[in-house]
Scaffold this active site. Structure first.
Site, PDB file in Angstrom:
ATOM      1  N   ASP A 267      49.347  19.347 -10.417  1.00  0.00           N
ATOM      2  CA  ASP A 267      48.464  19.219 -11.582  1.00  0.00           C
ATOM      3  C   ASP A 267      49.264  19.237 -12.887  1.00  0.00           C
ATOM      4  O   ASP A 267      50.166  20.072 -13.055  1.00  0.00           O
ATOM      5  CB  ASP A 267      47.480  20.402 -11.568  1.00  0.00           C
ATOM      6  CG  ASP A 267      46.480  20.345 -12.694  1.00  0.00           C
ATOM      7  OD1 ASP A 267      45.605  19.476 -12.642  1.00  0.00           O
ATOM      8  OD2 ASP A 267      46.569  21.175 -13.631  1.00  0.00           O
ATOM      9  N   GLU A 329      50.462  14.322 -10.809  1.00  0.00           N
ATOM     10  CA  GLU A 329      49.453  13.806 -11.747  1.00  0.00           C
ATOM     11  C   GLU A 329      50.209  13.344 -12.986  1.00  0.00           C
ATOM     12  O   GLU A 329      50.465  14.115 -13.911  1.00  0.00           O
ATOM     13  CB  GLU A 329      48.440  14.888 -12.127  1.00  0.00           C
ATOM     14  CG  GLU A 329      47.313  14.293 -12.958  1.00  0.00           C
ATOM     15  CD  GLU A 329      46.536  15.301 -13.774  1.00  0.00           C
ATOM     16  OE1 GLU A 329      45.420  14.993 -14.186  1.00  0.00           O
ATOM     17  OE2 GLU A 329      47.053  16.421 -14.028  1.00  0.00           O
TER      18      GLU A 329
HETATM   19  C1  NOJ Z   1      44.139  18.033 -14.591  1.00  0.00           C
HETATM   20  C2  NOJ Z   1      42.987  18.243 -13.647  1.00  0.00           C
HETATM   21  O1  NOJ Z   1      42.803  17.057 -12.898  1.00  0.00           O
HETATM   22  C3  NOJ Z   1      41.794  18.600 -14.522  1.00  0.00           C
HETATM   23  O2  NOJ Z   1      40.590  18.586 -13.769  1.00  0.00           O
HETATM   24  C4  NOJ Z   1      42.062  19.957 -15.130  1.00  0.00           C
HETATM   25  O3  NOJ Z   1      40.997  20.274 -16.019  1.00  0.00           O
HETATM   26  C5  NOJ Z   1      43.373  19.937 -15.935  1.00  0.00           C
HETATM   27  N1  NOJ Z   1      44.460  19.293 -15.230  1.00  0.00           N
HETATM   28  C6  NOJ Z   1      43.832  21.350 -16.214  1.00  0.00           C
HETATM   29  O4  NOJ Z   1      44.289  21.968 -15.012  1.00  0.00           O
END
Ligand code: NOJ
Length: 614
Positions: A267, A329
């Site tokens: 993430d 991500e």
């Molecule tokens: C990316 C995640 O996909 C999202 O859902 C989240 O709110 C933020 N990172 C913070 O962790």
């Protein structure tokens, strides 16, 4: 920093920029058979195809599950791990090789799991550690691997580490987070915006804005300091310059690797480091949906130090057998930046940083043959032979069917996106419900919103509930998602027709299109490992290419990206392919099912055709 975000205005249906988002421009077990859907054990199981020696993730179909929304097994209206286990047969039948489960760890659920308070347990809402072990074991039997979401940038403010860290400046954990004394409110150059966050005569040290609204600095009276949070104030950022943090987080990853998970989706990974000199981020002008000034993220995102951490992480994970995988991500500005996340020529960082460049363009994405062609070629040629990962959908963005759809041909457009996803060389990442053509169902009243940014940003930003609605399994009560009439988010009205049971019976459904393509991808060597050559490259309306291993059948793909019929002749000269016998493998329009030549193929609006040449 994601430069595209700079030009996208804030709206209620804003594309989510997550890891790359600039704060200012975040403008973004039931017995299944009761409902007519076979249970895991009853499901007809697809044969497991013979595969080449390549690591499993190279030809994989990865399926994202938002655990709150996939399947409720205990009638509390919230999805859970046993629910996922009960649906493994469905996933196997769809051709899924691995599921990525959004965070299921203990959490106050401010950000629905992305605020973790214990990295080595399961939130009781979702089940127990024993349930997770069973999911991993049952998945293994059905060849469905489990990939966990690992949130390394921040913890919950209720994590024991932060509780200790914020208790005193001398606490051994204090330096695990990013602290600053702030500056005097009357110091020269302090802005009115900084003054909004004044405490005891101190204001935040710079103009950094949280992606979820407000200053990125939060005051803690007990230590008389601010801490930095890229996301909600309940999500304090960890200090990755402290080696103890890396040790603890790698330890958490090893806890799950030891239990048999196949890897992690990392993430917000480009956000791990911030500028130690605290330079202001560039001012971009204007105010975002949360009422904050628009600023860039030059000093808070994609700092070079993160790559050292990733290389050490890759080496740690590589010690485990079975080709464990690191997926990132990674919202990045271009392919050259994406390549760095693979480790460039050294190939020693992430195996699969997500390519968000093709699937996430803006509020209103457009099927554009030229840009798809250019980008698909680029990501296959400019990443030192690394494996691309294409993704169109996730839990943070308006569903692709709504971004790309024209409201008239949405089902066909969804099939076109699926064709792209399954027939290029890229690993395919899909999001639950995408295979059904589930639409985004955005709340219409502020009081119904569950995602906090949708409450604070209303009505300009309505949050991410719309793309997180419960999976639509049947036309029965609660769409077969739960026995409880009170589901955590409402069931979209479309569930009567858009559901697994109904679509399973319709040979022309979106679900059967996804199944057909994933089966072709699994069974045909040309789709597994064949080189790709673009065809008819001057055509602005049709995207066409051939995949070939140099021996055996080649696979030709042609997709009409427009609402008007297009006639194409696909010339294979120059590709080295001399065979002439053409056969349709899959076509989403009856007129294409009898194609026997590559000359003058007429593609109806938004039609997709996949054929073999031998
Ligand atoms: C990316 C995640 O996909 C999202 O859902 C989240 O709110 C933020 N990172 C913070 O962790």
């Amino acid at each position: 920093m994601n430069p595209r975000s700079l030009s996208v205005p804030c709206t209620g249906r804003q594309l989510w920029r997550s890891a790359a988002l600039s704060a200012a421009v975040l403008a973004l077990f039931l017995s299944p058979s009761i409902f007519g859907v076979p249970s895991a054990t009853a499901e007809v199981q697809a044969p497991v195809a013979s595969r080449s020696a390549a690591p499993w993730w190279k030809q994989a179909v990865v399926y994202e599950i938002y655990p709150r929304s996939f399947q409720d097994s205990n009638g509390d209206g919230i999805g859970d791990l046993n629910g996922i286990t009960s649906r493994l047969g469905y996933l196997q039948g769809l051709g899924v090789d691995a599921i990525w489960i959004a965070p299921m760890y203990p959490s106050p659920q401010v950000d629905f799991g992305y605020d973790i308070s214990n990295y080595e347990a399961v939130d009781p809402q979702y089940g127990t550690l024993a349930d997770m072990d069973r999911l991993i074991a049952e998945g293994k039997k059905l060849h469905v691997r489990i990939v966990l979401d690992m949130v390394l940038n921040h913890t919950s403010d209720k994590h024991q580490w932060f509780i200790e860290a914020s208790s005193s400046r001398t606490d051994p954990k204090h330096d695990w987070y990013v602290w600053n004394d702030g500056i005097a409110a009357d110091a020269p150059g302090v802005t009115d915006y900084q003054k909004r966050f004044e405490h005891d005569g101190r204001v935040p040290p710079n103009n950094w804005v949280s992606g979820f609204g407000g200053s990125a600095w939060e005051w803690v009276p007990a230590v008389h300091q601010f801490y930095y949070h890229e996301f909600y104030k309940q999500q304090p950022d960890l200090n990755w310059r402290n080696p103890a943090v890396e040790k603890a987080m790698f330890g958490a990853m090893q806890f799950w690797l030891d239990r048999g998970v196949a890897g992690f989706r990392l993430d917000a990974i480009p956000n791990l480091f911030e500028d130690p000199l605290l330079h202001n981020n560039p001012e971009l002008g204007g105010i975002n949906a949360q009422g904050d000034p628009n600023v860039g993220d030059t000093y808070t995102n994609n700092l070079p130090e993160v790559h050292d951490v990733i290389r050490r992480m890759r080496a740690m994970v590589a010690k485990y057998p079975g080709d464990r995988v690191l997926i990132g991500e990674t919202y990045l500005p271009n392919t050259a930046e994406l390549d760095k996340w693979y480790g460039g020529a050294a190939h020693n960082e992430l195996q699969l940083p997500m390519d968000m460049l093709i699937g996430f363009h803006g509020d209103h994405d457009k099927l554009d043959a030229d840009s798809f062609r250019q980008h698909i070629e680029e990501v296959q040629t400019l990443v030192h032979g690394s494996q691309p990962l294409i993704v169109f959908d996730n839990h943070d963005n308006v569903r692709a069917i709504d971004r790309y759809g024209d409201g008239v041909h949405d089902d066909l457009i969804n099939k076109t996106l699926a064709t792209t996803l399954f027939t290029t060389k890229a690993t395919a990442l899909m999001y639950y419900g995408e295979e059904l053509g589930m639409h985004t169902t955005t709340p219409t009243r502020r009081e119904d919103v569950r995602d906090p940014i949708g409450i604070t940003g209303w009505p300009k930003q309505k949050g991410r509930d719309g793309e997180r609605t419960p999976m639509q399994w049947t036309a029965g009560p609660q769409a077969g998602f739960s026995t409880n009439p009170q589901t955590w988010l409402p069931i979209p009205p479309s569930y009567k027709t858009v559901n697994v049971a109904v679509e399973s019976r319709d040979p022309n459904s979106e679900l059967n299109w996804f199944k057909q393509l994933s089966a072709l991808r699994r069974d045909l060597p040309a789709l597994q490992s064949g080189a790709m050559t673009m065809l008819d490259t001057d055509n602005h309306s049709v995207l066409a290419y051939v995949r070939s291993t140099g021996s055996g059948a080649s696979v030709v793909v042609a997709m009409n990206f427009t609402a008007t019929p297009q006639t194409v002749t696909l010339n294979l000269s120059g590709t080295g392919i001399t065979a002439h016998s053409v056969k349709t493998l899959a076509a989403d329009d009856d007129s294409l099912k009898t194609v026997t030549t590559l000359d003058n193929i007429t593609l109806p609006p938004f039609a997709s055709w996949v054929g073999s040449v031998q």
